[in-house]
Design an enzyme around this catalytic site. Structure first.
Site, PDB file in Angstrom:
ATOM      1  N   LYS A 125       0.828  -1.215   0.000  1.00  0.00           N
ATOM      2  CA  LYS A 125       0.000   0.000   0.000  1.00  0.00           C
ATOM      3  C   LYS A 125       0.856   1.255   0.000  1.00  0.00           C
ATOM      4  O   LYS A 125       0.482   2.251  -0.614  1.00  0.00           O
ATOM      5  CB  LYS A 125      -0.931   0.012   1.222  1.00  0.00           C
ATOM      6  CG  LYS A 125      -2.087  -0.998   1.104  1.00  0.00           C
ATOM      7  CD  LYS A 125      -3.093  -0.782   2.220  1.00  0.00           C
ATOM      8  CE  LYS A 125      -4.288  -1.712   2.098  1.00  0.00           C
ATOM      9  NZ  LYS A 125      -5.204  -1.582   3.234  1.00  0.00           N
ATOM     10  N   LYS A 208      -5.727 -11.067  -6.769  1.00  0.00           N
ATOM     11  CA  LYS A 208      -6.916 -11.205  -5.926  1.00  0.00           C
ATOM     12  C   LYS A 208      -7.969 -10.164  -6.298  1.00  0.00           C
ATOM     13  O   LYS A 208      -7.637  -9.072  -6.759  1.00  0.00           O
ATOM     14  CB  LYS A 208      -6.544 -11.133  -4.435  1.00  0.00           C
ATOM     15  CG  LYS A 208      -6.450  -9.766  -3.859  1.00  0.00           C
ATOM     16  CD  LYS A 208      -6.390  -9.797  -2.325  1.00  0.00           C
ATOM     17  CE  LYS A 208      -6.279  -8.343  -1.855  1.00  0.00           C
ATOM     18  NZ  LYS A 208      -6.275  -8.134  -0.446  1.00  0.00           N
ATOM     19  N   LYS A 211     -10.991  -4.309  -3.911  1.00  0.00           N
ATOM     20  CA  LYS A 211     -11.695  -3.059  -4.213  1.00  0.00           C
ATOM     21  C   LYS A 211     -10.735  -1.984  -4.697  1.00  0.00           C
ATOM     22  O   LYS A 211     -11.116  -1.114  -5.448  1.00  0.00           O
ATOM     23  CB  LYS A 211     -12.524  -2.591  -3.017  1.00  0.00           C
ATOM     24  CG  LYS A 211     -11.718  -2.222  -1.801  1.00  0.00           C
ATOM     25  CD  LYS A 211     -12.600  -2.114  -0.567  1.00  0.00           C
ATOM     26  CE  LYS A 211     -11.770  -2.487   0.658  1.00  0.00           C
ATOM     27  NZ  LYS A 211     -12.546  -2.989   1.752  1.00  0.00           N
TER      28      LYS A 211
HETATM   29  P1  AMP Z   1     -10.940  -5.890   3.063  1.00  0.00           P
HETATM   30  O1  AMP Z   1     -11.927  -5.618   2.007  1.00  0.00           O
HETATM   31  O2  AMP Z   1      -9.536  -5.852   2.581  1.00  0.00           O
HETATM   32  O3  AMP Z   1     -11.202  -5.087   4.323  1.00  0.00           O
HETATM   33  O4  AMP Z   1     -11.166  -7.406   3.461  1.00  0.00           O
HETATM   34  C1  AMP Z   1     -12.204  -7.858   4.269  1.00  0.00           C
HETATM   35  C2  AMP Z   1     -12.089  -9.355   4.444  1.00  0.00           C
HETATM   36  O5  AMP Z   1     -12.280  -9.998   3.193  1.00  0.00           O
HETATM   37  C3  AMP Z   1     -10.726  -9.806   4.959  1.00  0.00           C
HETATM   38  O6  AMP Z   1     -10.894 -10.887   5.850  1.00  0.00           O
HETATM   39  C4  AMP Z   1     -10.017 -10.229   3.714  1.00  0.00           C
HETATM   40  O7  AMP Z   1      -9.023 -11.190   3.974  1.00  0.00           O
HETATM   41  C5  AMP Z   1     -11.157 -10.815   2.893  1.00  0.00           C
HETATM   42  N1  AMP Z   1     -10.891 -10.699   1.450  1.00  0.00           N
HETATM   43  C6  AMP Z   1     -10.713  -9.545   0.742  1.00  0.00           C
HETATM   44  N2  AMP Z   1     -10.500  -9.801  -0.568  1.00  0.00           N
HETATM   45  C7  AMP Z   1     -10.534 -11.159  -0.693  1.00  0.00           C
HETATM   46  C8  AMP Z   1     -10.390 -12.052  -1.798  1.00  0.00           C
HETATM   47  N3  AMP Z   1     -10.188 -11.620  -3.052  1.00  0.00           N
HETATM   48  N4  AMP Z   1     -10.496 -13.383  -1.567  1.00  0.00           N
HETATM   49  C9  AMP Z   1     -10.726 -13.851  -0.311  1.00  0.00           C
HETATM   50  N5  AMP Z   1     -10.878 -13.060   0.778  1.00  0.00           N
HETATM   51  C10 AMP Z   1     -10.779 -11.733   0.601  1.00  0.00           C
END
Ligand code: AMP
Ligand code: TRP
Length: 346
Positions: A125, A208, A211
Site C-alpha cells: 500500500k 486477488k 476493491k
Molecule cells: P478488506 O476488504 O480488505 O477489508 O477485506 C475484508 C475481508 O475480506 C478480509 O478478511 C479479507 O481477507 C477478505 N478478502 C478480501 N478480498 C478477498 C479475496 N479476493 N479473496 C478472499 N478473501 C478476501
C-alpha cells in the site's frame, strides 16, 4: 437458540472475532466468500464479535465524513442481510469502543519499527504513493488490528489469506506482552478456509479480487445491479481450451469461477466438473451468472430495506457497543494494571 441467553446460562461458548473496513459502498465476492460467509456460519457455535473497522478506514487518507458514515451503515446493513444475527453476534463500530486505540498505543511500544515495516500489506500500500507519502497510521495499522483482536481474547479470527501475516504479528505481540509482563492475552488462531481464501479478479485471474486494485469488470460487488453482475460473469476471462476443469496453475480463470460456483450453490467442484463435461465454458458461465443473480437479488433487496430503518440499525449498534465495551474494558484494565498505569478515575 432463539431465546436470549439468561445470565445463569451454561459456560460461555468459545469466542470468535473479526472486522471489516468500510472503505467501499458495497462488499464484493472476495470479502463475502473469503471471510463474511464464515462469520455467519460461526455464529452457530461461537460467541461472535464482529465490527466495522472505521479507524482502519482512514489510514489511506481521509474519506469524506458523510461518505464514511454512510459506508459504516451500509456495511452493517449488508452484514445483517447476509445473516449476521444481532441476537447471537455482538456487532459494533470500532471507533465507538475507545479501548481499541488505547491498547494499540501500548502494543506500538512493544513493536519494533522494522517489524512493522516488514508487513507486506504496508509495503504494497505504501509503494503506491511512495513510502514518503504513506501515513504513520498505515504503518501502525496491523498493531491496531492486533489490539482489536487481543481485547476480546478470541480463539479464532475468520479472515481471508491476505490477513495471515497480521494474525502472526498479533500472536507475536500477545506472546511478547505475556512474557514481559504477565500472561494477559490468549494467542488467537486465524480461521482461513482454503478453498475460498483468495477469490481472484474476473479479468485478471491470478490477482486477488480487490476493491482498490481490480477494474470494474474484474470485481463483483454484492450491491451492484444483478444484471451487471451477470454480464461480468459471462465476460470473465477464461483460459484457452474448452474443458471445465479445476486447475489453478494452468486454468486460473475457470478455477476461480468453479470456486465461486461451488461455494454459492454448495455443489462440489468435482460434481460441477462432471456436470459440465463436454459442454464448454458458455453454458457453465451462463448457469453461474444465474446462480449469482439468485444470490444477489434478494440480498440487495434486504440490504436496501434495512438501510431504510435507521432507528433499528442504530439500536443494534448501541447494544453492540455496550456489550463490546464491557469486554474490552476488562482486558484494558488488566493491561493498565500490568504496565503500571493508574486506573482512570471514572
Ligand atoms: P478488506 O476488504 O480488505 O477489508 O477485506 C475484508 C475481508 O475480506 C478480509 O478478511 C479479507 O481477507 C477478505 N478478502 C478480501 N478480498 C478477498 C479475496 N479476493 N479473496 C478472499 N478473501 C478476501
Ligand atoms: N485488516 C482487516 C482487513 O483489511 C480488517 C480488520 C481490522 C480486522 N481489524 C481486524 C480483521 C481484526 C480481523 C480482526 O480486512
Amino acid at each position: 437458540m432463539s431465546e436470549p441467553a439468561a445470565p445463569s446460562s451454561p459456560p460461555a461458548r468459545p469466542r470468535v472475532l473479526s472486522g471489516i473496513q468500510p472503505t467501499a459502498d458495497s462488499f464484493h465476492f472476495g470479502n463475502y466468500l473469503g471471510a463474511l460467509r464464515q462469520w455467519v456460519a460461526l455464529q452457530e457455535d461461537y460467541d461472535t464479535f464482529f465490527f466495522i473497522a472505521d479507524l482502519h478506514a482512514i489510514t489511506m487518507g481521509q474519506q469524506d465524513p458523510k461518505v464514511l458514515r454512510s459506508r459504516v451503515r451500509r456495511a452493517v446493513a449488508q452484514l445483517l442481510a447476509m445473516g449476521v444475527d444481532p441476537q447471537r453476534s455482538t456487532m459494533f463500530i470500532q471507533s465507538q469502543v475507545p479501548a481499541h486505540a488505547q491498547l494499540a498505543w501500548v502494543l506500538e511500544c512493544i513493536t519494533g519499527y522494522g517489524e512493522a515495516r516488514r508487513m507486506t500489506q504496508f509495503k504494497d500500500k505504501s509503494a503506491k504513493g511512495g513510502e514518503g507519502q504513506a501515513s504513520v497510521g498505515l504503518l501502525t495499522y496491523p498493531i491496531l488490528q492486533a489490539a482489536d483482536i487481543l481485547l476480546y481474547r478470541p480463539e479464532y479470527v475468520p479472515v481471508g489469506e491476505d490477513q495471515r501475516q497480521h494474525l502472526e504479528l498479533t500472536r507475536d505481540l500477545a506472546g511478547r506482552f505475556n512474557n514481559r509482563y504477565e500472561r494477559t492475552f490468549r494467542l488467537p488462531e486465524p480461521y482461513i478456509l482454503k478453498a475460498t481464501a483468495k477469490i481472484t479478479d474476473l479479468q485478471e485471474p491470478t490477482a486477488k479480487m480487490s476493491k482498490s486494485a481490480s477494474s470494474a469488470a474484474g470485481i463483483i460487488e454484492l450491491l451492484d445491479d444483478p444484471a451487471v453482475s451477470a454480464r461480468k460473469i459471462r465476460s470473465a476471462v477464461t483460459d484457452s481450451g474448452t474443458e471445465v476443469r479445476f486447475d489453478m496453475e494452468h486454468k486460473p480463470g475457470i478455477s476461480n469461477l468453479l470456486t465461486i460456483f461451488s461455494s454459492l450453490t454448495g455443489r462440489s467442484v468435482p460434481d460441477l466438473e462432471q456436470a459440465y463435461d463436454g459442454r464448454g465454458y458458455g453454458d457453465f458461465k451462463k448457469d453461474l451468472a444465474d446462480a449469482v443473480v439468485d444470490f444477489v437479488t434478494p440480498f440487495r433487496d434486504r440490504t436496501l430495506e434495512l438501510l431504510d430503518d435507521v432507528a433499528r440499525l442504530d439500536a443494534i449498534l448501541r447494544d453492540g457497543e455496550e456489550r463490546a465495551a464491557a469486554v474490552a474494558q476488562r482486558t484494558l484494565a488488566d493491561v493498565y494494571e500490568r504496565v503500571g498505569f493508574m486506573a482512570p478515575s471514572r
